[in-house]
Design an enzyme around this catalytic site. Sequence first.
Site, PDB file in Angstrom:
ATOM      1  CB  CYS A  86      -1.313  -0.108   1.058  1.00 48.46           C
ATOM      2  SG  CYS A  86      -0.112   0.122   3.240  1.00 48.46           S
ATOM      3  CB  CYS A 131       1.208  -3.237   6.146  1.00 47.48           C
ATOM      4  SG  CYS A 131       1.125  -1.154   6.223  1.00 47.48           S
ATOM      5  CB  CYS A 154      13.906  -9.178  11.019  1.00 48.88           C
ATOM      6  SG  CYS A 154      14.957 -10.478   9.972  1.00 48.88           S
TER       7      CYS A 154
END
Length: 165
Positions: A86, A131, A154
């Site tokens: 996005c 996210c 990570c």
Amino acid sequence: MQVDRRTFLLGGAAIAALGAAALVFRPMGASRAAEGTFEVSFTEAEWKAKLDPKVFEVLRHEATEAPGSSPLLYEHRAGIFNCAGCELPLFDSTTKYESGTGWPSFYQPLDNAVGESTDTTLGMSRTEVHCRRCGGHLGHVFNDGPQPTGLRYCMNGLALTFTAA
């Protein structure tokens, strides 16, 4: 019916193996991070059409890219690392460091950029990072990073894009 020792042991081993496999493997599409409501939301088919197949597997099915395979591992310019799903800005390049793990690593995300959930695959408990806007799987965070946070985000390079400053 009489069960001999060999049959008993083989049956027990088979049951243990199936139990271990259930801890390690989940059906495709069973992403914990993608559960729920997010600002950016597409159907499975729409995500598949929008994303490169490898990026789709990482972001939507929690796959992991091979260590050392991401060009972003070697990205050292000033700029911002964004979500490949996005384009939400996630990490500033000033927080990127060489962890030696084979994946792009950061010690801190941007404010209000990521969410976290518990990942119990592989027979251990880890903190998954996704996210916050689209729910895409980014990687994991560990408590072995540098100061000032002591954290190591990570991240899969396939889950990120880079915008130079």
